[in-house]
Design a protein around this motif. Structure first.
Motif, short mmCIF file in Angstrom:
data_model
loop_
_atom_site.label_atom_id
_atom_site.label_comp_id
_atom_site.label_asym_id
_atom_site.label_seq_id
_atom_site.Cartn_x
_atom_site.Cartn_y
_atom_site.Cartn_z
N CYS A 8 33.01 5.98 27.68
CA CYS A 8 33.83 7.14 28.05
C CYS A 8 35.09 7.22 27.19
O CYS A 8 35.81 6.24 27.04
CB CYS A 8 34.21 7.05 29.53
SG CYS A 8 35.29 8.37 30.10
N GLN A 9 35.37 8.39 26.66
CA GLN A 9 36.57 8.61 25.84
C GLN A 9 37.64 9.39 26.59
O GLN A 9 38.66 9.73 26.01
CB GLN A 9 36.18 9.37 24.56
CG GLN A 9 35.16 8.65 23.72
CD GLN A 9 35.64 7.29 23.23
OE1 GLN A 9 36.76 7.15 22.76
NE2 GLN A 9 34.79 6.29 23.36
N SER B 66 32.98 3.37 35.56
CA SER B 66 31.82 2.82 34.87
C SER B 66 30.56 3.02 35.73
O SER B 66 30.64 3.33 36.92
CB SER B 66 32.03 1.33 34.60
OG SER B 66 31.95 0.60 35.81
N ALA B 67 29.43 2.82 35.11
CA ALA B 67 28.15 2.97 35.82
C ALA B 67 28.00 1.96 36.95
O ALA B 67 27.25 2.20 37.90
CB ALA B 67 27.00 2.84 34.83
N ASP B 68 28.73 0.84 36.89
CA ASP B 68 28.64 -0.19 37.93
C ASP B 68 29.62 0.03 39.08
O ASP B 68 29.54 -0.64 40.09
CB ASP B 68 28.91 -1.57 37.33
CG ASP B 68 27.83 -1.99 36.35
OD1 ASP B 68 26.69 -1.54 36.51
OD2 ASP B 68 28.14 -2.76 35.43
N ALA B 69 30.54 0.97 38.92
CA ALA B 69 31.55 1.22 39.95
C ALA B 69 30.93 1.95 41.14
O ALA B 69 29.94 2.69 40.99
CB ALA B 69 32.69 2.06 39.38
N ALA C 14 32.14 10.42 37.44
CA ALA C 14 32.31 10.58 35.99
C ALA C 14 32.02 12.02 35.59
O ALA C 14 31.32 12.75 36.29
CB ALA C 14 31.39 9.63 35.25
N ARG C 15 32.55 12.41 34.45
CA ARG C 15 32.37 13.79 33.97
C ARG C 15 30.93 14.03 33.51
O ARG C 15 30.28 13.18 32.95
CB ARG C 15 33.30 14.07 32.80
CG ARG C 15 34.74 14.14 33.21
CD ARG C 15 35.55 14.66 32.08
NE ARG C 15 36.97 14.53 32.38
CZ ARG C 15 37.92 14.97 31.59
NH1 ARG C 15 37.61 15.56 30.46
NH2 ARG C 15 39.18 14.81 31.91
N LEU C 16 30.50 15.25 33.75
CA LEU C 16 29.17 15.68 33.35
C LEU C 16 29.20 16.03 31.86
O LEU C 16 30.01 16.85 31.42
CB LEU C 16 28.76 16.90 34.18
CG LEU C 16 27.35 17.39 34.10
CD1 LEU C 16 26.37 16.33 34.61
CD2 LEU C 16 27.20 18.66 34.91
N LEU C 17 28.34 15.38 31.07
CA LEU C 17 28.27 15.67 29.63
C LEU C 17 27.28 16.78 29.33
O LEU C 17 27.59 17.69 28.57
CB LEU C 17 27.85 14.42 28.85
CG LEU C 17 28.86 13.30 28.74
CD1 LEU C 17 28.28 12.17 27.91
CD2 LEU C 17 30.15 13.80 28.12
N VAL C 18 26.09 16.66 29.87
CA VAL C 18 25.05 17.67 29.69
C VAL C 18 24.37 17.92 31.02
O VAL C 18 24.28 17.03 31.86
CB VAL C 18 24.00 17.27 28.62
CG1 VAL C 18 24.63 17.20 27.24
CG2 VAL C 18 23.32 15.98 28.96
N PHE C 19 23.90 19.15 31.20
CA PHE C 19 23.25 19.52 32.46
C PHE C 19 22.08 20.42 32.13
O PHE C 19 22.21 21.38 31.37
CB PHE C 19 24.25 20.22 33.37
CG PHE C 19 23.69 20.63 34.69
CD1 PHE C 19 23.06 19.72 35.52
CD2 PHE C 19 23.81 21.93 35.14
CE1 PHE C 19 22.55 20.09 36.75
CE2 PHE C 19 23.31 22.32 36.37
CZ PHE C 19 22.67 21.40 37.18
N LEU D 175 25.92 11.94 32.96
CA LEU D 175 27.35 11.69 33.09
C LEU D 175 27.83 10.87 31.89
O LEU D 175 27.03 10.19 31.24
CB LEU D 175 27.64 10.94 34.39
CG LEU D 175 27.17 11.60 35.68
CD1 LEU D 175 27.52 10.72 36.88
CD2 LEU D 175 27.76 12.99 35.83
N CYS D 176 29.13 10.90 31.62
CA CYS D 176 29.65 10.21 30.45
C CYS D 176 29.55 8.69 30.55
O CYS D 176 29.68 8.01 29.54
CB CYS D 176 31.09 10.64 30.16
SG CYS D 176 32.29 10.03 31.30
N ASN D 177 29.28 8.15 31.71
CA ASN D 177 29.11 6.71 31.85
C ASN D 177 27.64 6.29 31.71
O ASN D 177 27.29 5.14 31.94
CB ASN D 177 29.68 6.21 33.18
CG ASN D 177 29.08 6.89 34.39
OD1 ASN D 177 28.11 7.63 34.27
ND2 ASN D 177 29.65 6.65 35.55
N GLY D 178 26.78 7.23 31.34
CA GLY D 178 25.37 6.93 31.11
C GLY D 178 24.47 7.09 32.31
O GLY D 178 23.26 6.92 32.20
N VAL D 179 25.01 7.45 33.45
CA VAL D 179 24.22 7.67 34.66
C VAL D 179 23.55 9.03 34.58
O VAL D 179 24.17 10.02 34.21
CB VAL D 179 25.10 7.56 35.92
CG1 VAL D 179 24.29 7.91 37.17
CG2 VAL D 179 25.70 6.18 36.05
#
Length: 65
Positions: free
Chosen positions: A2-3, A10-13, A19-24, A33-37
């Motif tokens: 995440c930038q 994080s994905a483990d939290a 986390a912010r949505l990158l693509v939908f 999501l930006c954390n890879g989820v």
């Protein structure tokens, strides 16, 4: 990964879905999501390490009117 400032959880939290949505892709029913989820319309989730989080029945079932 995440930038953002402040950084997204994080994905483990426990609040990883904040986390912010990158693509939908609504036509396919998922988003990244930006954390890879990967989040799905049915409330299921796929974590970057391959673990899955099952759907949340209380969130995915329609409520009675």
């Amino acid at each position: 990964m995440c930038q953002h400032r402040p950084p997204c959880p994080s994905a483990d939290a426990s609040d990883h879905d904040a986390a912010r949505l990158l693509v939908f892709y609504p036509e396919q029913g998922w988003g990244l999501l930006c954390n890879g989820v990967i989040v799905f319309d049915d409330t299921g989730e796929l974590l970057p390490d391959g673990r899955s989080i099952p759907i949340h029945p209380a969130l995915s079932e329609p409520t009675a009117a």
